[in-house]
Design an enzyme around this catalytic site. Structure first.
Site: not given
Length: 273
Positions: A185-187, A212-213
């Site tokens: 995952y990433c932003t 993402g987040i």
């Protein structure tokens, strides 16, 4: 006066034959009332902008429908969040070699229909978090991980996104021997778009959190059940919580253990005004 602007982030990997022309038209569309940063490359678009709701709505509509773009951005997904602090002072549109710099020659985020789809929706992601055979991998810089992360996630301890491939290469064989599935995952999802296909080429079983987040916070009931801390955002709000609300965390706190150039660069890129 309280800030009434709305923050909007978006990206799409799509082949653009004339990135300079796209950028020139975008500079006309964002000329009044918006702040932020938009990157254009032959592989697509990535942006984070903010403005009053009517101004932002008009820009998003134009981005999707302007004839010069030939439908390349039609149906683009925008992730919105409120602002207590005005996120940007300036508006910039840049043309770059990549919309996110991965640093591995030949790797692009452009869709590849011949590959298995690695995207998983937030509800499916929650299921992956509970599986013992799943290794949850944070695809962000280490200072972002320290501020907040999914429970049980691993920090690759990288200073730049371009350091991430070396970390994967170092651990890939062990992960395969252990039968690990990688949940990454990433932003906002863009870094994972770049790395997922490349990691498949290393023989890894990979999933990525779609959107993402930010999409997880926006979509899931009780996201705080799976998330620890805050989420760093690359604008003057600095950090948000699982309700997409700005926190009191300052840039000085976030960068306290980082090289001094990080804080100086953040302030230089969009100075107060």
């Amino acid at each position: 006066m309280p800030c009434t602007e709305i923050h909007s982030s978006f990206y799409r990997f799509v082949a653009l034959s004339d990135p300079e022309g796209v950028a020139a038209r975008l500079r006309e569309l964002v000329a009044v009332g918006l702040g932020g940063n938009i990157l254009i490359a032959a592989e697509g678009i990535s942006g984070a902008v903010a403005g009053e709701p009517d101004v932002l709505q008009a820009f998003e509509a134009a981005l999707q429908s302007d004839p010069l773009f030939g439908g390349a951005f039609a149906g683009l997904v925008f992730k919105h969040s409120a602002c207590a602090t005005r996120p940007f002072t300036l508006i910039k549109v840049h043309v770059k070699p990549e919309i996110v710099a991965f640093g591995v020659p030949g790797v692009s985020g452009l869709p590849a229909p011949e590959r298995p789809d690695t995207h998983v929706a937030p509800a499916r992601w929650r299921e992956l978090l509970a599986r013992p055979d799943v290794l949850v991998l944070d695809n962000r810089n280490s200072f972002e991980f320290k501020l907040g992360r999914f429970a049980g996630a691993i920090d690759p301890a990288v200073t730049h996104f371009r350091d991430f491939p070396a970390y994967v290469n170092e651990h890939a064989e062990a992960w395969k021997r252990e039968g690990k599935t990688i949940a990454m995952y990433c932003t906002g999802g863009i870094r994972c778009e770049k790395t997922a296909a490349w990691m498949q080429d290393q023989g890894l079983q990979v999933y990525q959190l779609d959107g993402g987040i930010l999409n997880y916070f926006q979509s899931m009931p009780e996201p705080e059940a799976d998330w620890q801390g805050e989420c760093f955002v690359f604008d003057k709000r600095i950090a948000i919580d699982t309700r997409l609300q700005e926190t009191a965390t300052s840039a000085e706190q976030v960068y306290a253990e980082e090289p001094p150039w990080r804080l100086a660069r953040a302030k230089r890129l969009d100075p107060d005004g």
